[in-house]
Design a protein around this motif. Structure first.
Motif, PDB file in Angstrom:
ATOM      1  N   GLY A 163      55.344  55.981  51.895  1.00  0.00           N
ATOM      2  CA  GLY A 163      54.584  54.737  51.891  1.00  0.00           C
ATOM      3  C   GLY A 163      53.403  54.809  52.850  1.00  0.00           C
ATOM      4  O   GLY A 163      53.398  55.609  53.785  1.00  0.00           O
ATOM      5  N   TYR A 173      48.299  44.845  48.453  1.00  0.00           N
ATOM      6  CA  TYR A 173      49.694  45.259  48.389  1.00  0.00           C
ATOM      7  C   TYR A 173      50.024  45.690  46.960  1.00  0.00           C
ATOM      8  O   TYR A 173      49.392  45.249  45.994  1.00  0.00           O
ATOM      9  CB  TYR A 173      50.628  44.119  48.828  1.00  0.00           C
ATOM     10  CG  TYR A 173      50.696  42.955  47.858  1.00  0.00           C
ATOM     11  CD1 TYR A 173      51.697  42.892  46.890  1.00  0.00           C
ATOM     12  CD2 TYR A 173      49.766  41.919  47.905  1.00  0.00           C
ATOM     13  CE1 TYR A 173      51.758  41.832  45.995  1.00  0.00           C
ATOM     14  CE2 TYR A 173      49.820  40.862  47.013  1.00  0.00           C
ATOM     15  CZ  TYR A 173      50.818  40.820  46.059  1.00  0.00           C
ATOM     16  OH  TYR A 173      50.879  39.779  45.174  1.00  0.00           O
ATOM     17  N   ASP A 174      50.999  46.560  46.845  1.00  0.00           N
ATOM     18  CA  ASP A 174      51.446  47.015  45.529  1.00  0.00           C
ATOM     19  C   ASP A 174      52.623  46.197  45.022  1.00  0.00           C
ATOM     20  O   ASP A 174      52.790  46.023  43.814  1.00  0.00           O
ATOM     21  CB  ASP A 174      51.863  48.494  45.588  1.00  0.00           C
ATOM     22  CG  ASP A 174      50.703  49.411  45.929  1.00  0.00           C
ATOM     23  OD1 ASP A 174      49.572  49.104  45.526  1.00  0.00           O
ATOM     24  OD2 ASP A 174      50.944  50.442  46.607  1.00  0.00           O
ATOM     25  N   HIS A 175      53.449  45.713  45.963  1.00  0.00           N
ATOM     26  CA  HIS A 175      54.713  45.104  45.548  1.00  0.00           C
ATOM     27  C   HIS A 175      55.245  44.214  46.664  1.00  0.00           C
ATOM     28  O   HIS A 175      54.956  44.434  47.843  1.00  0.00           O
ATOM     29  CB  HIS A 175      55.728  46.221  45.247  1.00  0.00           C
ATOM     30  CG  HIS A 175      56.884  45.789  44.413  1.00  0.00           C
ATOM     31  ND1 HIS A 175      56.819  45.674  43.038  1.00  0.00           N
ATOM     32  CD2 HIS A 175      58.154  45.459  44.749  1.00  0.00           C
ATOM     33  CE1 HIS A 175      57.992  45.299  42.561  1.00  0.00           C
ATOM     34  NE2 HIS A 175      58.824  45.155  43.588  1.00  0.00           N
ATOM     35  N   ILE A 205      54.740  52.856  44.543  1.00  0.00           N
ATOM     36  CA  ILE A 205      54.597  51.682  45.412  1.00  0.00           C
ATOM     37  C   ILE A 205      54.369  52.177  46.828  1.00  0.00           C
ATOM     38  O   ILE A 205      55.304  52.605  47.518  1.00  0.00           O
ATOM     39  CB  ILE A 205      55.837  50.775  45.332  1.00  0.00           C
ATOM     40  CG1 ILE A 205      56.003  50.221  43.919  1.00  0.00           C
ATOM     41  CG2 ILE A 205      55.742  49.639  46.351  1.00  0.00           C
ATOM     42  CD1 ILE A 205      57.323  49.488  43.692  1.00  0.00           C
ATOM     43  N   LYS A 206      53.130  52.142  47.267  1.00  0.00           N
ATOM     44  CA  LYS A 206      52.765  52.676  48.581  1.00  0.00           C
ATOM     45  C   LYS A 206      52.540  51.582  49.621  1.00  0.00           C
ATOM     46  O   LYS A 206      52.683  51.815  50.815  1.00  0.00           O
ATOM     47  CB  LYS A 206      51.489  53.523  48.453  1.00  0.00           C
ATOM     48  CG  LYS A 206      51.593  54.677  47.464  1.00  0.00           C
ATOM     49  CD  LYS A 206      52.522  55.766  47.966  1.00  0.00           C
ATOM     50  CE  LYS A 206      52.480  56.993  47.053  1.00  0.00           C
ATOM     51  NZ  LYS A 206      53.324  58.086  47.543  1.00  0.00           N
ATOM     52  N   LYS A 230      55.106  42.605  39.980  1.00  0.00           N
ATOM     53  CA  LYS A 230      54.675  42.786  41.375  1.00  0.00           C
ATOM     54  C   LYS A 230      55.764  42.439  42.399  1.00  0.00           C
ATOM     55  O   LYS A 230      55.532  42.511  43.603  1.00  0.00           O
ATOM     56  CB  LYS A 230      53.435  41.933  41.656  1.00  0.00           C
ATOM     57  CG  LYS A 230      52.193  42.344  40.878  1.00  0.00           C
ATOM     58  CD  LYS A 230      51.514  43.547  41.516  1.00  0.00           C
ATOM     59  CE  LYS A 230      50.678  43.137  42.710  1.00  0.00           C
ATOM     60  NZ  LYS A 230      49.881  44.275  43.249  1.00  0.00           N
ATOM     61  N   MET A 286      60.867  53.548  46.370  1.00  0.00           N
ATOM     62  CA  MET A 286      59.622  52.912  45.953  1.00  0.00           C
ATOM     63  C   MET A 286      58.372  53.793  46.080  1.00  0.00           C
ATOM     64  O   MET A 286      57.555  53.833  45.153  1.00  0.00           O
ATOM     65  CB  MET A 286      59.431  51.589  46.698  1.00  0.00           C
ATOM     66  CG  MET A 286      60.302  50.468  46.162  1.00  0.00           C
ATOM     67  SD  MET A 286      60.054  48.917  47.040  1.00  0.00           S
ATOM     68  CE  MET A 286      60.851  47.779  45.905  1.00  0.00           C
ATOM     69  N   LEU A 346      53.714  47.885  50.705  1.00  0.00           N
ATOM     70  CA  LEU A 346      54.835  46.981  50.441  1.00  0.00           C
ATOM     71  C   LEU A 346      54.865  45.793  51.397  1.00  0.00           C
ATOM     72  O   LEU A 346      54.653  45.938  52.600  1.00  0.00           O
ATOM     73  CB  LEU A 346      56.147  47.762  50.572  1.00  0.00           C
ATOM     74  CG  LEU A 346      57.438  47.013  50.227  1.00  0.00           C
ATOM     75  CD1 LEU A 346      57.475  46.663  48.738  1.00  0.00           C
ATOM     76  CD2 LEU A 346      58.655  47.872  50.605  1.00  0.00           C
TER      77      LEU A 346
END
Length: 349
Positions: A312, A184-186, A278-279, A248, A273, A281
């Motif tokens: 995303g 995960y990115d975020h 941020i792809k 993060k 995002m 999430l």
């Protein structure tokens, strides 16, 4: 001799069905609450009855249909399941009550009196981790009003907001942990929004919230009722427990209705995002302990659609605590500790 007690799990509520008629009735009760739309009664009546509900009832009914289960409303069903799970560990009878809709507090009180003759005390557990005028406060005041109006013979106590309680934080962290195994990115902590003016109204000092620079991070007695501060605390404690770096995760606020609500807005952030890189999430909704319309339809369905359409590639909503074993054990602990005379978790009158 031990006090004869009963337990009430209190949640927000839901329409009785997905019919426009039932949704309209529910929205009228919900939005006519002066702690939800805090304007003078006549203006609130005109807004709710004349504008908001006629427009929203058909749309809300359709939204409820997308999440409705064979058993009924997810919020009601999940609260019932929580009741059943907790009852396995607790001797006292447990009932559920909703702030809006059914079952009402009166139904819960009456059922407890039938199940526990000579009932002396009821411990109500508002299932709201954070203090807000439009959630915790109105639920407590309504339960007290029904208790007083019907002259029930038992004493009524409430569990206080538990946004920073160690066992609750641990249950939250463990509920999130399995999802961190995926790339995960975020992580977005999406809390239910409230109007900023509500923060000022619940500030007992009348001089801190939204008036002091960086007010949520400056120590004050106002924090005992400050929803935004408590959201920040929950997020920090959970991310610290999971060793999630500051870059993060972030916080946003959903379900806005009108201007002047807490920012940043979840729906806007979900569109922004992907453009920020941020792809992938993860999203969770810590203002709720039970999945409901605001999590399942607004975040899991519409939120995912917005994020993916904005570019995303991966979107996952982490479920609420629902009937998580650690959460059930936490409630069991609070019930038993208060029975043993520990008043630390009891809301002070």
């Amino acid at each position: 001799m031990a006090t004869k007690r009963g337990i009430v799990l209190m949640n927000l509520g839901s329409p009785d069905s997905t019919s426009v008629k039932d949704v309209r009735r529910y929205l009228n009760e919900f939005l006519m609450d002066g702690k939800v739309i805090d304007v003078p009664y006549l203006l609130r009546f005109l807004l709710v009855k004349g504008i908001i509900v006629p427009f929203r009832a058909p749309k809300s009914a359709e939204a409820y249909r997308t999440i409705w289960t064979n058993e009924g409303s997810p919020l009601i069903v999940l609260t019932q399941h929580l009741q059943q799970e907790l009852q396995q560990y607790v001797d006292e009878p447990i009932e559920i009550a909703m702030r809006y809709g059914n079952p009402t507090p009166a139904m819960a009180y009456d059922n407890l009196l039938k199940r526990q003759p000579g009932l002396e005390e009821v411990l109500a557990i508002p299932l709201y981790p954070h203090y807000a005028m439009a959630s915790y406060e109105t639920a407590v005041d309504f339960a007290k009003e029904i208790h007083s109006k019907n002259k029930y013979p038992f004493k009524l106590n409430f569990i206080k907001p538990f946004f920073d309680e160690a066992d609750y934080i641990n249950a939250m962290a463990e509920n999130i942990k399995p999802f961190l195994n995926e790339a995960y990115d975020h992580i977005l902590f999406s809390y239910h929004g409230i109007p900023e003016r509500h923060l000022k109204k619940t500030d007992d000092t009348k001089s801190h919230c939204m008036q002091v620079n960086d007010c949520c991070n400056v120590a004050s007695p106002a924090h005992s009722k400050c929803y935004r501060h408590q959201c920040f605390v929950t997020t920090k404690l959970v991310t610290d427990a999971l060793n999630i770096p500051k870059e993060k995760f972030s916080i946003s606020f959903q379900s806005r209705l009108g201007k002047g609500w807490l920012q940043p807005f979840t729906d806007i952030r979900l569109e922004q995002m992907p453009k920020e890189g941020i792809k992938k999430l993860l999203v969770l909704c810590p203002a709720f302990v039970s999945d409901c319309l605001e999590t399942l339809e607004e975040i899991e369905e519409r939120g995912k659609e917005s994020f993916m359409e904005a570019g995303g590639t991966s979107y996952k909503m982490i479920p609420c605590l629902n009937t998580n074993t650690l959460w059930v054990n936490t409630l069991e602990k609070w019930v038993k500790e208060t029975a043993d005379g520990n008043k630390e978790m009891i809301l002070k009158s």
